[in-house]
Design a protein around this motif. Structure first.
Motif, PDB file in Angstrom:
ATOM      1  N   ASN A 102      34.837  25.623  14.523  1.00  0.00           N
ATOM      2  CA  ASN A 102      34.925  24.195  14.892  1.00  0.00           C
ATOM      3  C   ASN A 102      33.590  23.488  15.013  1.00  0.00           C
ATOM      4  N   GLY A 103      32.545  24.250  15.255  1.00  0.00           N
ATOM      5  CA  GLY A 103      31.238  23.626  15.409  1.00  0.00           C
ATOM      6  C   GLY A 103      31.032  22.950  16.747  1.00  0.00           C
ATOM      7  N   GLU A 104      31.927  23.186  17.704  1.00  0.00           N
ATOM      8  CA  GLU A 104      31.810  22.597  19.040  1.00  0.00           C
ATOM      9  C   GLU A 104      31.672  23.695  20.079  1.00  0.00           C
ATOM     10  N   ARG A 105      31.111  23.335  21.244  1.00  0.00           N
ATOM     11  CA  ARG A 105      30.943  24.320  22.312  1.00  0.00           C
ATOM     12  C   ARG A 105      32.259  24.708  22.944  1.00  0.00           C
ATOM     13  N   ASP A 106      33.167  23.741  23.087  1.00  0.00           N
ATOM     14  CA  ASP A 106      34.471  24.044  23.685  1.00  0.00           C
ATOM     15  C   ASP A 106      35.484  22.984  23.257  1.00  0.00           C
ATOM     16  N   ALA A 107      36.641  22.976  23.944  1.00  0.00           N
ATOM     17  CA  ALA A 107      37.780  22.209  23.454  1.00  0.00           C
ATOM     18  C   ALA A 107      37.759  20.724  23.793  1.00  0.00           C
ATOM     19  N   LEU A 108      36.847  20.263  24.650  1.00  0.00           N
ATOM     20  CA  LEU A 108      36.789  18.839  24.991  1.00  0.00           C
ATOM     21  C   LEU A 108      35.405  18.292  24.659  1.00  0.00           C
ATOM     22  N   VAL A 109      35.400  17.236  23.842  1.00  0.00           N
ATOM     23  CA  VAL A 109      34.150  16.618  23.403  1.00  0.00           C
ATOM     24  C   VAL A 109      34.156  15.155  23.828  1.00  0.00           C
ATOM     25  N   ASN A 110      33.052  14.693  24.397  1.00  0.00           N
ATOM     26  CA  ASN A 110      32.903  13.297  24.827  1.00  0.00           C
ATOM     27  C   ASN A 110      31.880  12.560  23.973  1.00  0.00           C
ATOM     28  N   ALA A 111      32.102  11.258  23.828  1.00  0.00           N
ATOM     29  CA  ALA A 111      31.134  10.413  23.133  1.00  0.00           C
ATOM     30  C   ALA A 111      31.165   9.022  23.746  1.00  0.00           C
ATOM     31  N   ARG A 112      30.043   8.327  23.679  1.00  0.00           N
ATOM     32  CA  ARG A 112      29.975   6.940  24.135  1.00  0.00           C
ATOM     33  C   ARG A 112      29.637   6.039  22.959  1.00  0.00           C
ATOM     34  N   GLY A 113      30.127   4.811  23.048  1.00  0.00           N
ATOM     35  CA  GLY A 113      29.870   3.851  21.986  1.00  0.00           C
ATOM     36  C   GLY A 113      30.603   2.559  22.290  1.00  0.00           C
ATOM     37  N   LYS A 114      30.893   1.789  21.256  1.00  0.00           N
ATOM     38  CA  LYS A 114      31.578   0.514  21.442  1.00  0.00           C
ATOM     39  C   LYS A 114      32.892   0.485  20.670  1.00  0.00           C
ATOM     40  N   LEU A 115      33.887  -0.064  21.322  1.00  0.00           N
ATOM     41  CA  LEU A 115      35.217  -0.230  20.748  1.00  0.00           C
ATOM     42  C   LEU A 115      35.499  -1.726  20.699  1.00  0.00           C
ATOM     43  N   ASP A 116      35.477  -2.274  19.505  1.00  0.00           N
ATOM     44  CA  ASP A 116      35.623  -3.719  19.337  1.00  0.00           C
ATOM     45  C   ASP A 116      34.600  -4.475  20.188  1.00  0.00           C
ATOM     46  N   GLY A 117      33.370  -3.962  20.201  1.00  0.00           N
ATOM     47  CA  GLY A 117      32.281  -4.604  20.924  1.00  0.00           C
ATOM     48  C   GLY A 117      32.227  -4.300  22.407  1.00  0.00           C
ATOM     49  N   GLN A 118      33.135  -3.474  22.923  1.00  0.00           N
ATOM     50  CA  GLN A 118      33.200  -3.168  24.351  1.00  0.00           C
ATOM     51  C   GLN A 118      32.770  -1.717  24.601  1.00  0.00           C
ATOM     52  N   LYS A 119      31.945  -1.524  25.624  1.00  0.00           N
ATOM     53  CA  LYS A 119      31.473  -0.181  25.946  1.00  0.00           C
ATOM     54  C   LYS A 119      32.621   0.698  26.426  1.00  0.00           C
ATOM     55  N   VAL A 120      32.683   1.909  25.874  1.00  0.00           N
ATOM     56  CA  VAL A 120      33.686   2.881  26.306  1.00  0.00           C
ATOM     57  C   VAL A 120      33.095   4.286  26.214  1.00  0.00           C
ATOM     58  N   VAL A 121      33.684   5.188  26.973  1.00  0.00           N
ATOM     59  CA  VAL A 121      33.440   6.620  26.808  1.00  0.00           C
ATOM     60  C   VAL A 121      34.768   7.238  26.411  1.00  0.00           C
ATOM     61  N   ILE A 122      34.763   8.009  25.332  1.00  0.00           N
ATOM     62  CA  ILE A 122      35.995   8.608  24.810  1.00  0.00           C
ATOM     63  C   ILE A 122      35.863  10.125  24.815  1.00  0.00           C
ATOM     64  N   GLY A 123      36.890  10.785  25.338  1.00  0.00           N
ATOM     65  CA  GLY A 123      36.964  12.239  25.299  1.00  0.00           C
ATOM     66  C   GLY A 123      38.103  12.668  24.396  1.00  0.00           C
ATOM     67  N   VAL A 124      37.891  13.717  23.621  1.00  0.00           N
ATOM     68  CA  VAL A 124      38.921  14.216  22.704  1.00  0.00           C
ATOM     69  C   VAL A 124      39.066  15.720  22.879  1.00  0.00           C
ATOM     70  N   GLN A 125      40.272  16.150  23.164  1.00  0.00           N
ATOM     71  CA  GLN A 125      40.566  17.581  23.198  1.00  0.00           C
ATOM     72  C   GLN A 125      40.940  18.027  21.795  1.00  0.00           C
ATOM     73  N   ASP A 126      40.362  19.128  21.377  1.00  0.00           N
ATOM     74  CA  ASP A 126      40.585  19.648  20.032  1.00  0.00           C
ATOM     75  C   ASP A 126      41.533  20.836  20.098  1.00  0.00           C
ATOM     76  N   PHE A 127      42.756  20.660  19.569  1.00  0.00           N
ATOM     77  CA  PHE A 127      43.722  21.760  19.576  1.00  0.00           C
ATOM     78  C   PHE A 127      43.254  22.920  18.703  1.00  0.00           C
ATOM     79  N   GLY A 128      42.369  22.625  17.759  1.00  0.00           N
ATOM     80  CA  GLY A 128      41.852  23.674  16.895  1.00  0.00           C
ATOM     81  C   GLY A 128      40.919  24.640  17.601  1.00  0.00           C
ATOM     82  N   PHE A 129      40.461  24.301  18.795  1.00  0.00           N
ATOM     83  CA  PHE A 129      39.592  25.189  19.572  1.00  0.00           C
ATOM     84  C   PHE A 129      40.443  25.903  20.617  1.00  0.00           C
ATOM     85  N   MET A 130      40.894  27.092  20.280  1.00  0.00           N
ATOM     86  CA  MET A 130      41.728  27.902  21.174  1.00  0.00           C
ATOM     87  C   MET A 130      42.892  27.104  21.745  1.00  0.00           C
TER      88      MET A 130
END
Length: 285
Positions: A102-130
């Motif tokens: 998977n190229g990730e350390r574990d099953a939940l990855v977080n990122a920050r950025g903008k969603l339609d110009g609004q600041k957000v933090v998004i976390g994604v659980q990857d079912f492909g990681f165990m």
């Protein structure tokens, strides 16, 4: 070199030849063969039966953040294999294999950025990681995501996908349930929204904790959402359960979630919710 090798090596298109594996995608539900390009442009959703295939954090972030621009949050350092667990393989070997795949350390990855110009933090659980299983690292990543949202004065949006708690960590994995709940109390004390998008599948201890504690609960069409499996429940209560009772549409009909949203509409819907729920003085400048 024989004359046959010379002729074969002289044909320019052979090394670049495309095969069925990279041209076509077979839907796991209806079996329809779809051009990979068409399938990807349709947000990894089957155009015939609307089956939402599982996607990983990178694809999810690219679909949601403006211009696909985002900053990954570093994965928290945690103690690995605290129980020195071993079944048919050592737990440390399973982690290495999952990270290589998977190229990730574990099953939940977080990122920050903008969603339609609004600041957000998004976390994604990857079912492909165990199987997206919840362990110490997932709990730590969840807390880190929440605190990053508090620092940014931004909403925390979480995409769940998990088979439950990680058995290789025993009771320590179950302790992430109250730990994540306390982190959410910090987010609410800061007056920031927590939005959950339930994807296929979201089950076990994840469902019993942070997956169902959102200010708004969204699900993708057809997502399996529940605690125990249907067969286990039927054997326990000795009753036949209705077909599809753990699917997103059934939960919506019975008031367990707020809406079911097609993947292509998610960004617009989330942007609307963020604009509505975020305090005016904390929206992106």
């Amino acid at each position: 070199m024989s004359w046959l090798d010379r002729v074969r090596n002289g044909i320019p298109f052979l090394p670049k030849r495309q095969t069925a594996e990279n041209l076509w995608h077979k839907c796991k539900r209806c079996g329809t063969m779809v051009f990979v390009k068409e399938w990807e442009e349709n947000y990894s959703v089957c155009p015939r039966c609307n089956f939402h295939d599982r996607i990983g954090p990178t694809t999810r972030f690219e679909q949601l953040f403006d211009a696909a621009q985002y900053e990954l949050l570093p994965a928290p350092e945690v103690r690995e294999d605290p129980l020195r667990f071993r079944d048919t393989k050592r737990y440390t070997d399973r982690l290495k294999a999952a990270r290589a795949a998977n190229g990730e350390r574990d099953a939940l990855v977080n990122a920050r950025g903008k969603l339609d110009g609004q600041k957000v933090v998004i976390g994604v659980q990857d079912f492909g990681f165990m199987g997206g299983s919840m362990g110490i690292a997932v709990g730590a990543a969840f807390v880190a995501g929440v605190r990053a949202a508090i620092a940014d004065q931004a909403p925390y949006i979480l995409f769940t996908a998990a088979g439950g708690a990680r058995m290789q960590e025993g009771i320590l994995s179950l302790m992430q349930m109250p730990r994540t709940t306390v982190a959410l109390a910090e987010l609410r004390e800061a007056g920031l929204p927590y939005i959950v998008v339930l994807t296929d599948p979201t089950t076990g201890g994840v469902t019993a904790s942070y997956a169902m504690l959102g200010d708004v609960q969204i699900a993708e069409p057809g997502a399996l959402i529940g605690f125990a499996g249907q067969r286990v429940i039927e054997q326990t209560i000795r009753e036949k359960l209705p077909e599809g009772f753990q699917r997103a549409e059934y939960l919506l009909e019975h008031g367990m979630i707020d809406m079911v949203v097609w993947r292509g509409d998610l960004k617009e819907k989330l942007a609307l919710l963020v604009a509505y729920l975020s305090p005016e003085d904390r929206k992106a400048a």
